[in-house]
Motif scaffolding. Structure first.
Motif: not given
Length: 465
Positions: A394-401, A419-425, A440-445, A453-456
């Motif tokens: 599955a290609n799960v983009r942020s809009g699918d979450l 969703l939504p994340g806390t703080g800067d997430n 998740i700090v960046a999405v949809d690469v 999706h980028v994790l901290n």
């Protein structure tokens, strides 16, 4: 050309002498002195075959500008050149050309600095026309392979007419305002690109990139780049070419930074692909293609000539290209030699019943996320940790979450996304071990075979099952 130049200059000087010896005012006072060191405008006025140019300069109110100190290099179109320009653009006369258009066309024949023919080489220079995006100066392509040709359409027929404030080169065609396609066609180093864009009579790209209502950034592979490209994954050439185009913005080199941008290329679902730009040392795209010539300015955008064709990326492409993922790449390769993670995550087709099939959704921990671990686990545990960051099929983009969505990873445990994340997430993740606060700090690469999706933080699976 030298003989013609000398004739023009000598003729003007003779005119000056006549005026100096015969012109006086009505009171018989001192004669009116005409300069014997003519500027660019003086030269044009004294040359019968440049009379339309003189009229054009007057109509555009550019006479004073070309009488300034300069120095300037002017490519001066003949009367025949102007007549052909008017006819080709359906203007009955010079007066029918809108003044703003005429002004920019004329300025596109002027370059700051004095460049005699012997100092010209095959290169790009900036004209004084500000018809580029956000008022940027248009580029002129000078080709000296056979004489001097400008933008592929205008040849110098008489060079090095010296003036007090610069030099004039007489040309046989008006140099119009180039769009991206015009520049690509003019440059002999981009013939392979032009051939690919128009293969089989295709006009999709030429129509798109000639659109003056939209701005584009084009990373244009040079001929050697196409020669070296073997299309190892058998990707559609049109989609590969689309992956070199950013629609909706003119991204000049000064504005580029380490970041992801979205191209016109797509994956199988129609999601637009990402392109990673790295400016740590020059400009590199997806880790494989360097910008060789930057900022070729057209009316509808900017071209950067690049050294390699940028293929449709896989999720591995971005992991390798982005310096934020160097530890992840090390974990996927040298620290887990028994598992071919790179091979698995580079796949673009199903595996004939294999459970590890694209598309992939990869939750990629940054270097800082790995640094926060007490230690990196040994291979068997690390392999399971890495599998816990991949969802296959599955290609799960942020809009699918959606809030509370659960996804099964290749390791076997589920992760939960809130969703939504806390703080800067952007979103919060609970991993298989029950740990919370992972962000998740960046999405949809977006790659061709999945999305990152980028994790901290590094996610840990349930080690008890």
């Amino acid at each position: 050309m030298k003989t013609t130049s000398k004739f023009i200059k000598t003729g003007l000087l003779l005119l000056a002498v006549v005026f100096m010896t015969s012109c006086s005012n009505d009171d018989g006072d001192d004669p009116i002195i005409v300069s014997t060191d003519p500027d660019i405008v003086d030269l044009a006025i004294a040359t019968e075959d440049l009379s339309i140019l003189v009229s054009a300069l007057q109509r555009a109110d550019l006479v004073a500008a070309l009488q300034a100190d300069g120095p300037f290099t002017v490519f001066a179109p003949t009367n025949a050149a102007f007549e052909a320009f008017l006819q080709a653009n359906n203007f009955a006369s010079l007066e029918d050309v809108p003044v703003d258009v005429l002004t920019q066309v004329l300025l596109n024949h002027v370059v700051e600095g004095e460049f005699v023919s012997s100092s010209l080489s095959t290169t790009y220079v900036s004209s004084l026309s500000t018809a580029g995006p956000a008022g940027a100066n248009l580029s002129l392509y000078i080709d000296t392979a056979s004489g001097v040709t400008i933008n592929g359409i205008s040849d110098v027929t008489a060079a090095d007419v010296d003036a007090a404030n610069g030099v004039v080169h007489i040309v046989d065609a008006v140099i119009g305002l180039p769009n991206i396609v015009d520049h690509a066609v003019a440059n002999s180093g981009l013939t392979e690109l032009v051939g690919a864009l128009t293969d089989g009579g295709n006009t999709t790209f030429t129509d798109l990139l000639s659109d003056d209502t939209t701005e584009f950034t084009v990373f244009a592979p040079v001929n050697d780049a196409f020669t070296a490209f073997t299309n190892p994954n058998g990707n559609d050439l049109a989609n590969i070419l689309s992956n070199h185009v950013i629609v909706g913005t003119a991204a000049f080199s000064t504005a580029l930074s380490n970041s992801y941008v979205t191209t016109a290329g797509t994956n199988a679902d129609g999601d637009n692909l990402s392109l990673y730009i790295n400016t740590d040392s020059g400009v590199t795209l997806n880790g494989v293609s360097d910008v060789a010539i930057a900022d070729i300015v057209a009316t509808n955008g900017v071209i950067h000539a690049v050294t390699a064709v940028i293929d449709v990326p896989t999720v591995v492409t971005f992991a390798v290209a982005d310096p934020n993922f160097t530890t992840l790449v090390s974990a996927l390769t040298e620290l887990t030699p028994a598992t071919d993670f790179a091979g698995i995550l580079s796949r673009t087709e199903g595996g004939n019943g294999d459970m590890i099939d694209p598309d992939f959704t990869v939750f990629a921990p940054t270097n800082a996320a790995f640094d926060a671990l007490t230690e990196i686990p040994e291979e068997s545990v690390l392999t399971q940790v890495l599998l816990h960051h991949v969802v296959a099929g599955a290609n799960v983009r942020s809009g699918d979450l959606t809030d509370g969505i659960m996804a099964g990873t290749l390791e076997g445990d589920d992760i939960t996304i809130n969703l939504p994340g806390t703080g800067d997430n952007i979103a919060d993740v609970t991993d298989g071990s029950g740990a919370t606060g992972i962000g998740i700090v960046a999405v949809d690469v977006q790659a061709g075979n999945g999305v990152i999706h980028v994790l901290n933080q590094v996610m840990i699976p349930d080690t008890n099952n």
